[in-house]
Design a protein around this motif. Sequence first.
Motif, PDB file in Angstrom:
ATOM      1  N   PHE A   1       0.812  -0.969   0.161  1.00 17.67           N
ATOM      2  CA  PHE A   1       0.095  -0.066   0.155  1.00 17.67           C
ATOM      3  C   PHE A   1       0.979   1.242  -0.044  1.00 17.67           C
ATOM      4  CE2 PHE A   1      -3.275   2.561   2.556  1.00 17.67           C
ATOM      5  CZ  PHE A   1      -3.826   3.070   1.528  1.00 17.67           C
TER       6      PHE A   1
ATOM      7  N   ALA B   1      -5.658  11.582 -10.490  1.00 17.12           N
ATOM      8  CA  ALA B   1      -4.474  10.611 -10.836  1.00 17.12           C
ATOM      9  C   ALA B   1      -5.215   9.732 -11.970  1.00 17.12           C
ATOM     10  CB  ALA B   1      -4.006  10.046  -9.433  1.00 17.12           C
TER      11      ALA B   1
ATOM     12  N   SER C   1       6.467  -3.507 -10.212  1.00 12.09           N
ATOM     13  CA  SER C   1       5.153  -2.509 -10.292  1.00 12.09           C
ATOM     14  C   SER C   1       5.333  -1.391 -11.157  1.00 12.09           C
ATOM     15  CB  SER C   1       5.105  -2.270  -9.033  1.00 12.09           C
ATOM     16  OG  SER C   1       4.053  -1.052  -8.757  1.00 12.09           O
TER      17      SER C   1
ATOM     18  N   GLU D   1      -8.000  -1.011   1.473  1.00 15.72           N
ATOM     19  CA  GLU D   1      -7.484   0.123   1.309  1.00 15.72           C
ATOM     20  C   GLU D   1      -7.089   0.664  -0.112  1.00 15.72           C
ATOM     21  OE1 GLU D   1      -6.600  -2.873   1.877  1.00 15.72           O
ATOM     22  OE2 GLU D   1      -4.448  -3.179   2.031  1.00 15.72           O
ATOM     23  N   PHE D   2      -7.315   0.088  -0.899  1.00  9.73           N
ATOM     24  CA  PHE D   2      -6.915   0.578  -2.466  1.00  9.73           C
ATOM     25  C   PHE D   2      -8.471   1.187  -2.740  1.00  9.73           C
ATOM     26  CE2 PHE D   2      -4.122  -2.988  -1.474  1.00  9.73           C
ATOM     27  CZ  PHE D   2      -3.000  -2.521  -1.859  1.00  9.73           C
TER      28      PHE D   2
ATOM     29  N   ARG E   1      -4.696   5.913 -13.967  1.00  7.36           N
ATOM     30  CA  ARG E   1      -4.043   4.687 -13.763  1.00  7.36           C
ATOM     31  C   ARG E   1      -4.659   3.610 -14.919  1.00  7.36           C
ATOM     32  NH1 ARG E   1      -1.665   7.127 -10.731  1.00  7.36           N
ATOM     33  NH2 ARG E   1      -0.929   6.386  -8.296  1.00  7.36           N
TER      34      ARG E   1
ATOM     35  N   ALA F   1     -15.063   9.527   1.818  1.00  3.59           N
ATOM     36  CA  ALA F   1     -13.769  10.532   1.899  1.00  3.59           C
ATOM     37  C   ALA F   1     -12.804   9.985   0.752  1.00  3.59           C
ATOM     38  CB  ALA F   1     -13.424  10.750   3.275  1.00  3.59           C
ATOM     39  N   LEU F   2     -12.344  10.893  -0.071  1.00  2.00           N
ATOM     40  CA  LEU F   2     -11.353  10.299  -1.119  1.00  2.00           C
ATOM     41  C   LEU F   2     -10.367  11.285  -1.143  1.00  2.00           C
ATOM     42  CD1 LEU F   2     -13.606   8.858  -3.803  1.00  2.00           C
ATOM     43  CD2 LEU F   2     -12.104   7.579  -2.412  1.00  2.00           C
TER      44      LEU F   2
ATOM     45  N   LEU G   1       3.806  -4.916 -13.477  1.00  2.00           N
ATOM     46  CA  LEU G   1       2.588  -5.039 -13.478  1.00  2.00           C
ATOM     47  C   LEU G   1       1.957  -3.749 -13.069  1.00  2.00           C
ATOM     48  CD1 LEU G   1       3.110  -8.146 -13.862  1.00  2.00           C
ATOM     49  CD2 LEU G   1       1.301  -8.622 -12.182  1.00  2.00           C
TER      50      LEU G   1
ATOM     51  N   TYR H   1       7.650   3.013  -1.406  1.00  2.00           N
ATOM     52  CA  TYR H   1       7.130   1.894  -2.033  1.00  2.00           C
ATOM     53  C   TYR H   1       7.857   1.594  -3.420  1.00  2.00           C
ATOM     54  CZ  TYR H   1       4.099  -1.516  -4.660  1.00  2.00           C
ATOM     55  OH  TYR H   1       3.671  -2.582  -5.440  1.00  2.00           O
TER      56      TYR H   1
ATOM     57  N   ARG I   1      -9.739  -7.345  -4.030  1.00  2.00           N
ATOM     58  CA  ARG I   1      -8.764  -6.107  -3.750  1.00  2.00           C
ATOM     59  C   ARG I   1      -8.951  -5.823  -2.421  1.00  2.00           C
ATOM     60  NH1 ARG I   1      -3.880  -3.821  -4.851  1.00  2.00           N
ATOM     61  NH2 ARG I   1      -4.087  -2.419  -6.408  1.00  2.00           N
TER      62      ARG I   1
ATOM     63  N   ASN J   1      -7.041  12.428  -4.227  1.00  2.00           N
ATOM     64  CA  ASN J   1      -6.790  12.990  -5.229  1.00  2.00           C
ATOM     65  C   ASN J   1      -7.557  12.379  -6.557  1.00  2.00           C
ATOM     66  OD1 ASN J   1      -5.841  13.994  -7.615  1.00  2.00           O
ATOM     67  ND2 ASN J   1      -3.643  13.064  -7.513  1.00  2.00           N
TER      68      ASN J   1
ATOM     69  N   ASN K   1      -1.775  -1.214 -12.336  1.00  2.00           N
ATOM     70  CA  ASN K   1      -2.550  -1.689 -11.368  1.00  2.00           C
ATOM     71  C   ASN K   1      -3.680  -2.805 -11.771  1.00  2.00           C
ATOM     72  OD1 ASN K   1      -1.723   1.010 -11.251  1.00  2.00           O
ATOM     73  ND2 ASN K   1      -3.197   1.226  -9.435  1.00  2.00           N
TER      74      ASN K   1
HETATM   75  O1  F7E Z   1      -4.287   4.597  -5.587  1.00  2.00           O
HETATM   76  C1  F7E Z   1      -5.600   7.781  -5.444  1.00  2.00           C
HETATM   77  C2  F7E Z   1      -4.207   7.680  -5.061  1.00  2.00           C
HETATM   78  O2  F7E Z   1      -3.893   2.833  -3.553  1.00  2.00           O
HETATM   79  C3  F7E Z   1      -4.593   4.829  -6.778  1.00  2.00           C
HETATM   80  C4  F7E Z   1      -0.721  -0.831  -5.426  1.00  2.00           C
HETATM   81  O3  F7E Z   1      -1.301  -2.125  -5.951  1.00  2.00           O
HETATM   82  O4  F7E Z   1      -0.952  -0.230  -7.868  1.00  2.00           O
HETATM   83  C5  F7E Z   1      -1.435   0.016  -6.479  1.00  2.00           C
HETATM   84  O5  F7E Z   1      -0.954   1.471  -6.042  1.00  2.00           O
HETATM   85  C6  F7E Z   1      -4.793   6.438  -6.901  1.00  2.00           C
HETATM   86  C7  F7E Z   1      -3.517   6.990  -6.327  1.00  2.00           C
HETATM   87  O6  F7E Z   1      -3.133   2.395  -5.706  1.00  2.00           O
HETATM   88  C8  F7E Z   1      -7.757   7.680  -2.511  1.00  2.00           C
HETATM   89  O7  F7E Z   1      -3.614   8.829  -4.654  1.00  2.00           O
HETATM   90  C9  F7E Z   1      -7.421   9.126  -4.313  1.00  2.00           C
HETATM   91  O8  F7E Z   1      -3.276   8.198  -7.222  1.00  2.00           O
HETATM   92  O9  F7E Z   1      -5.634   2.180  -5.187  1.00  2.00           O
HETATM   93  P1  F7E Z   1      -4.318   2.977  -5.024  1.00  2.00           P
HETATM   94  P2  F7E Z   1      -1.714   2.681  -6.154  1.00  2.00           P
HETATM   95  O10 F7E Z   1      -1.013   3.877  -5.403  1.00  2.00           O
HETATM   96  O11 F7E Z   1      -1.807   3.032  -7.647  1.00  2.00           O
HETATM   97  C10 F7E Z   1       0.531  -0.413  -7.926  1.00  2.00           C
HETATM   98  C11 F7E Z   1       0.706  -0.971  -9.554  1.00  2.00           C
HETATM   99  C12 F7E Z   1       1.081  -1.434  -6.916  1.00  2.00           C
HETATM  100  O12 F7E Z   1       2.100  -2.063  -7.292  1.00  2.00           O
HETATM  101  C13 F7E Z   1       0.727  -1.059  -5.599  1.00  2.00           C
HETATM  102  O13 F7E Z   1       1.074  -1.990  -4.749  1.00  2.00           O
HETATM  103  O14 F7E Z   1      -5.748   6.664  -6.285  1.00  2.00           O
HETATM  104  N1  F7E Z   1      -6.730   7.986  -4.494  1.00  2.00           N
HETATM  105  N2  F7E Z   1      -8.336   8.736  -3.297  1.00  2.00           N
HETATM  106  C14 F7E Z   1      -6.660   7.096  -3.481  1.00  2.00           C
HETATM  107  N3  F7E Z   1      -6.190   6.067  -3.366  1.00  2.00           N
HETATM  108  C15 F7E Z   1      -6.598   5.518  -2.049  1.00  2.00           C
HETATM  109  N4  F7E Z   1      -5.976   4.374  -1.653  1.00  2.00           N
HETATM  110  N5  F7E Z   1      -7.495   6.021  -1.127  1.00  2.00           N
HETATM  111  C16 F7E Z   1      -8.137   6.912  -1.439  1.00  2.00           C
HETATM  112  O15 F7E Z   1      -9.174   7.654  -0.714  1.00  2.00           O
END
Ligand code: F7E
Length: 326
Positions: A83, A216, A126, A188-189, A218, A210-211, A177, A150, A185, A213, A179
């Motif tokens: 995470f 972003a 990643s 927390e993601f 992906r 509550a979220l 890989l 990370y 899943r 950014n 996302n």
């Molecule tokens: O965030 C935005 C956040 O935590 C995606 C992991 O599997 O993929 C994953 O990493 C985006 C980011 O995944 C919230 O800022 C907005 O821009 O789901 P995520 P991640 O950081 O992309 C890669 C490939 C990996 O290797 C990692 O292990 O979403 N965002 N609001 C938020 N993210 C979270 N978690 N929570 C929010 O409330």
Amino acid sequence: MPTALITGITGQDGQYLAEVLHGEGYRVFGLIPGQRNPRADLVASGLPYVELIEGDLADLSSLIAALEYTQPDEVYNLGAISFVALSFKQAELTANITGLGVLRLLEAIRLVGGTDNPVRFYQASSSEMFGKVRETPQNELTPLHPRSPYGSAKVFGHNTTVNYRESYGMYACSGILFNHESPRRGLEFVTRKVTNAVARIALGLQDEVALGNLDAKRDWGFAGDYVTAMHLMLQQPEPDDFVIATGKTHAVRDFVQLAFAAAGIDDWERYVRIDPRFFRPAEVDLLVGDASKARRVLGWEPKMAFEELVTTMVAHDLEAEQRKLS
Ligand code: F7E
């Protein structure tokens, strides 16, 4: 009977990969860290054919013991602090498990396997390694510029995998890989956090979510499709590195909008509150992968499209939340 050892067996990818390997006739071992790990019960009930073995990526001798006991043909290193947001708060732990853990596992394989090491090793690299991207789309040759502890730890693990391949002739592959998501899943993601919240809002169990950014972007695929690429990589005559991605990118905002729409809610903005707590010290703004090498060499391609992924996750969470009510 071929034998595989999977680290990170309790995670989303570990579970899907165990199913694929079991279907292919493998004996599957899963490495479980911790004392009375509560997630071990989940694996024991959901994947009864997986044989659990104790061990920790932070402990070299436990890895040696696990390899000596299981004698695997293939080792899949999916274990990590995964995470990104947590990695900013526990940077040292992340470097130790996500980064140094790769080195320990490779060392353990080298020590146990000796020369002419027959073990085939897969490292879960990643797209976070691309971070502040230098080119779009990103491929196997795109320079790395991680934006989090990370991402930095994954760069170390990736470089170490390549180095062990080149130094010792080990069969070591790195799958870069992008996302990948699913109903399995973790909450927390952002994808699962959103689909779970949408289900609860639709059922009147929650008022808002509550979220952070929403801008972003992906490249999101289905985890079940991605684990088949891991297995394919280890069946090639020569070890190599591959980007695994869909080639399409979407903003978090698009995911949110589609998820609410899948539950019949069109005015999604009413239910979303922006909370700065979820912003990261440094963000990865845009990821989109070029998986043409995987398509060409492995014959791999993603099957599930983005829209289907979102609706599948929402449908799953609606059903799960409804079941809890009855
Ligand atoms: O965030 C935005 C956040 O935590 C995606 C992991 O599997 O993929 C994953 O990493 C985006 C980011 O995944 C919230 O800022 C907005 O821009 O789901 P995520 P991640 O950081 O992309 C890669 C490939 C990996 O290797 C990692 O292990 O979403 N965002 N609001 C938020 N993210 C979270 N978690 N929570 C929010 O409330």
